[in-house]
Design a protein around this motif. Structure first.
Motif, mmCIF file in Angstrom:
data_model
loop_
_atom_site.group_PDB
_atom_site.id
_atom_site.type_symbol
_atom_site.label_atom_id
_atom_site.label_comp_id
_atom_site.label_asym_id
_atom_site.label_seq_id
_atom_site.Cartn_x
_atom_site.Cartn_y
_atom_site.Cartn_z
ATOM 1 N N ARG A 167 0.843 -1.204 0.000
ATOM 2 C CA ARG A 167 0.000 0.000 0.000
ATOM 3 C C ARG A 167 0.877 1.252 0.000
ATOM 4 O O ARG A 167 0.655 2.179 -0.784
ATOM 5 C CB ARG A 167 -0.921 -0.001 1.214
ATOM 6 N N SER A 168 1.864 1.292 0.882
ATOM 7 C CA SER A 168 2.766 2.448 0.958
ATOM 8 C C SER A 168 3.509 2.637 -0.355
ATOM 9 O O SER A 168 3.660 3.762 -0.838
ATOM 10 C CB SER A 168 3.776 2.264 2.095
ATOM 11 N N TRP A 169 3.977 1.532 -0.938
ATOM 12 C CA TRP A 169 4.684 1.585 -2.214
ATOM 13 C C TRP A 169 3.767 2.129 -3.304
ATOM 14 O O TRP A 169 4.161 2.993 -4.097
ATOM 15 C CB TRP A 169 5.211 0.192 -2.561
ATOM 16 N N LEU A 170 2.526 1.617 -3.351
ATOM 17 C CA LEU A 170 1.566 2.077 -4.365
ATOM 18 C C LEU A 170 1.288 3.567 -4.246
ATOM 19 O O LEU A 170 1.169 4.270 -5.255
ATOM 20 C CB LEU A 170 0.240 1.312 -4.241
ATOM 21 N N LYS A 171 1.187 4.058 -3.011
ATOM 22 C CA LYS A 171 0.916 5.480 -2.799
ATOM 23 C C LYS A 171 1.991 6.342 -3.473
ATOM 24 O O LYS A 171 1.709 7.427 -3.946
ATOM 25 C CB LYS A 171 0.869 5.805 -1.300
ATOM 26 N N GLN A 172 3.225 5.845 -3.513
ATOM 27 C CA GLN A 172 4.338 6.609 -4.084
ATOM 28 C C GLN A 172 4.619 6.276 -5.542
ATOM 29 O O GLN A 172 4.971 7.152 -6.318
ATOM 30 C CB GLN A 172 5.622 6.365 -3.282
ATOM 31 N N TYR A 173 4.501 4.996 -5.899
ATOM 32 C CA TYR A 173 5.036 4.554 -7.184
ATOM 33 C C TYR A 173 4.023 3.924 -8.135
ATOM 34 O O TYR A 173 4.419 3.392 -9.174
ATOM 35 C CB TYR A 173 6.174 3.547 -6.952
ATOM 36 N N ALA A 174 2.745 3.964 -7.825
ATOM 37 C CA ALA A 174 1.757 3.351 -8.718
ATOM 38 C C ALA A 174 1.849 3.970 -10.105
ATOM 39 O O ALA A 174 2.024 5.185 -10.234
ATOM 40 C CB ALA A 174 0.353 3.535 -8.167
ATOM 41 N N PRO A 175 1.727 3.159 -11.139
ATOM 42 C CA PRO A 175 1.752 3.725 -12.492
ATOM 43 C C PRO A 175 0.542 4.650 -12.699
ATOM 44 O O PRO A 175 -0.482 4.510 -12.022
ATOM 45 C CB PRO A 175 1.679 2.493 -13.397
ATOM 46 N N ASP A 176 0.663 5.572 -13.626
ATOM 47 C CA ASP A 176 -0.409 6.528 -13.891
ATOM 48 C C ASP A 176 -1.719 5.836 -14.269
ATOM 49 O O ASP A 176 -2.795 6.357 -13.992
ATOM 50 C CB ASP A 176 -0.007 7.495 -15.010
#
Length: 186
Positions: free
Chosen positions: A43-52
């Motif tokens: 979740r934390s990773w997605l908040k920062q690095y999720a693709p557009d």
């Protein structure tokens, strides 16, 4: 002896990889607990690095697992979640039940809140399926916009819904996310 078409068909079948789909609810709950820390890290990773295009990506996974898993054979959401529906949906629900709105409004659920298990559940089937509330229709809410702003709810749904569980696990793989190794304290 096998003909060339049969051999070509066999080659094609070998190339198709079917994902391991988990539908056992007790196993999903167990794995969700075991993956708890990992899911929060993701979740934390997605908040920062999720693709557009994360919303489209998740929608594709959701549709894939809806096609592979028959949620009417599960109904775990109906048995375990509190549901709030809109007042505007009351008329359709009452009509589906063959009741006047006046008669329906005398029932506790007419206030828009339903405690589990849902009283509309008949075995594993919804008795008002065609006119079920929007909140039920869109569960587990993977296809709604702003996926990364709703991740707490998504993680909660992963422990309840086979579709959400499998989509979330595949999302980790598709995005090539690796859980960080937790440091051992001595």
């Amino acid at each position: 002896e096998l003909g060339p078409q049969h051999e070509a068909g066999m080659k094609l079948q070998k190339q198709v990889t079917v994902p391991k789909i988990e539908i056992d609810l007790s196993r999903i709950q167990q794995l969700s607990q075991e993956h708890g820390d990992e899911n929060w890290e993701f979740r934390s990773w997605l908040k920062q690095y999720a693709p557009d295009d994360i919303d489209g990506f998740v929608k594709t996974l959701s549709q894939k697992y809806f096609a592979l898993i028959d949620c009417t054979q599960c109904a775990n959401c109906c048995r375990s979640l509190h549901v709030e529906f809109k007042k505007s949906e009351l008329h359709a629900i009452a009509k589906t039940l063959g009741q006047s709105i006046e008669a329906f409004q005398k029932q506790p659920m007419s206030e828009g809140k339903v405690n589990p298990p849902c009283p509309m559940l008949n075995g594993k089937l919804c008795s008002i399926y065609e006119n079920r509330p929007d909140v039920c229709r869109s569960f587990p809410h993977l296809e709604q916009p702003e996926f990364t702003s709703r991740l707490i709810g998504v993680i909660e749904n992963v422990a309840i819904c086979p579709i959400a569980f499998n989509a979330f696990e595949e999302l980790k793989t598709k995005l090539a996310w690796r859980a960080p190794k937790l440091e051992r304290r001595s």
